[in-house]
Enzyme design. Structure first.
Site, PDB file in Angstrom:
ATOM      1  N   LEU A   1       1.639  -5.205  -2.964  1.00 21.13           N
ATOM      2  CA  LEU A   1       0.591  -4.240  -2.675  1.00 21.13           C
ATOM      3  C   LEU A   1       1.079  -3.188  -1.690  1.00 21.13           C
ATOM      4  O   LEU A   1       2.133  -3.340  -1.073  1.00 21.13           O
ATOM      5  CB  LEU A   1      -0.644  -4.964  -2.146  1.00 21.13           C
ATOM      6  CG  LEU A   1      -1.229  -5.993  -3.142  1.00 21.13           C
ATOM      7  CD1 LEU A   1      -2.207  -6.926  -2.443  1.00 21.13           C
ATOM      8  CD2 LEU A   1      -1.904  -5.290  -4.311  1.00 21.13           C
TER       9      LEU A   1
ATOM     10  N   MET B   1       6.537  -0.470  -8.235  1.00 18.88           N
ATOM     11  CA  MET B   1       7.443  -1.616  -8.198  1.00 18.88           C
ATOM     12  C   MET B   1       6.825  -2.854  -8.842  1.00 18.88           C
ATOM     13  O   MET B   1       7.517  -3.644  -9.491  1.00 18.88           O
ATOM     14  CB  MET B   1       7.815  -1.928  -6.748  1.00 18.88           C
ATOM     15  CG  MET B   1       8.576  -0.835  -6.051  1.00 18.88           C
ATOM     16  SD  MET B   1      10.271  -0.676  -6.648  1.00 18.88           S
ATOM     17  CE  MET B   1      11.003  -2.163  -5.954  1.00 18.88           C
TER      18      MET B   1
ATOM     19  N   LYS C   1      12.741  -6.468   6.819  1.00 19.25           N
ATOM     20  CA  LYS C   1      12.451  -5.305   5.968  1.00 19.25           C
ATOM     21  C   LYS C   1      12.135  -4.083   6.811  1.00 19.25           C
ATOM     22  O   LYS C   1      12.615  -2.969   6.543  1.00 19.25           O
ATOM     23  CB  LYS C   1      11.282  -5.620   5.032  1.00 19.25           C
ATOM     24  CG  LYS C   1      10.751  -4.431   4.229  1.00 19.25           C
ATOM     25  CD  LYS C   1      11.801  -3.871   3.274  1.00 19.25           C
ATOM     26  CE  LYS C   1      11.307  -2.632   2.526  1.00 19.25           C
ATOM     27  NZ  LYS C   1      10.323  -2.927   1.476  1.00 19.25           N
TER      28      LYS C   1
ATOM     29  N   LYS D   1       4.456   5.063   6.045  1.00 17.34           N
ATOM     30  CA  LYS D   1       3.701   3.840   6.313  1.00 17.34           C
ATOM     31  C   LYS D   1       4.591   2.779   6.927  1.00 17.34           C
ATOM     32  O   LYS D   1       4.217   2.129   7.926  1.00 17.34           O
ATOM     33  CB  LYS D   1       3.077   3.336   5.008  1.00 17.34           C
ATOM     34  CG  LYS D   1       2.273   2.039   5.139  1.00 17.34           C
ATOM     35  CD  LYS D   1       3.098   0.782   4.828  1.00 17.34           C
ATOM     36  CE  LYS D   1       3.599   0.775   3.392  1.00 17.34           C
ATOM     37  NZ  LYS D   1       4.350  -0.479   3.100  1.00 17.34           N
TER      38      LYS D   1
END
Length: 260
Positions: free
Chosen positions: A60, A12, A161, A222
């Site tokens: 990141l 991304m 998010k 994750k």
């Protein structure tokens, strides 16, 4: 336009950095693995990239990567610098980053919804949290990347998010489970998906059927880990981690894995 240091050129990050450069923003980039800049001005270290920059943008992989970069960069930032973290690291790591920054350095948390294609075309949804004056300053950069949704104060973008991605990943896994059930009952995939697509799982069905998205299963796992230990999401995360061979595959592949 303010000078930007863009740190992180993964799936991304690279198209997002190119998008900002194409929009006219002066840009220096850094990536842990060198040589991915694709013609952009590349620095040898994150500290070098951030030197003289008014805006630092991080994209990141996880909280550890953000913390490692902050250790190299934060103490050298001048008062008035704005750090925009677009990584998916959750509200706790976002708060830790905010506490790590020197006085006079502001933070906006702005993770995104969308995949590689929208990252290149400015079609992302940006979930932005922070003080109003900081969000106003970040708007030209974030607006070049997509539609900006102001979620509230510091940490609210990072929090939303995790909520949204948990619902999406859980929904795709549920589509896989219901298709496995349909298989066992002798129902066709076309019939089952047709009905599911017109019900509450319509969005999850669309994502499960996507063939142009690029959200690796390891990153989905994750993100669920950042959501905490709820029983349903914990079970989905364990499912995502069960087959290491799928780690770099798009999330939609988990549907086939469940049905096997």
């Amino acid at each position: 336009m303010e000078k930007i240091a863009f740190l992180g050129l993964g799936r991304m990050g690279l198209p997002m950095a190119r998008r900002l450069a194409d929009s006219g923003h002066p840009l220096t980039v850094w990536n842990r693995t060198a040589g991915r800049a694709g013609g952009l001005t590349e620095a040898a270290s994150p500290a070098e990239a951030a030197q003289g920059a008014g805006i630092v943008i991080t994209m990141l992989a996880d909280p550890a990567a953000v913390e490692a970069v902050a250790e190299q960069v934060a103490d050298g930032l001048a008062p008035g610098t704005l750090w925009i973290d677009m990584s998916s690291i959750g509200p706790a790591a976002t708060a830790a980053l905010r506490d790590r920054l020197p006085d006079g350095v502001a933070l906006v948390d702005a993770p995104v919804l969308g995949s590689v294609g929208p990252a290149a075309t400015g079609g992302l949804t940006v979930l932005a949290g922070g003080r109003t004056e900081d969000l106003d300053r970040a708007q030209p950069m974030l607006g070049a990347l997509g539609t900006v949704l102001r979620c509230g104060g510091p940490g609210s973008g990072a929090a939303l998010k995790i909520v949204v991605i948990s619902a999406m990943v859980g929904g795709v896994a549920l589509v896989g489970e219901t298709l496995a059930l349909a298989d066992s009952l002798g129902l066709s995939e076309e019939l089952a998906l047709g009905v599911l697509a017109n019900g509450p799982l319509g969005g999850a069905v669309a994502r499960a059927r996507s063939r142009d998205s690029d959200f690796p299963i390891r990153l989905a796992a994750k993100d669920l880990g950042l959501a905490g230990g709820g029983p349903v999401l914990t079970a989905v995360r364990e499912l995502l981690l069960a087959d290491p061979d799928l780690a770099e595959q798009d999330l939609s592949r988990i549907v086939d894995a469940i049905r096997r």
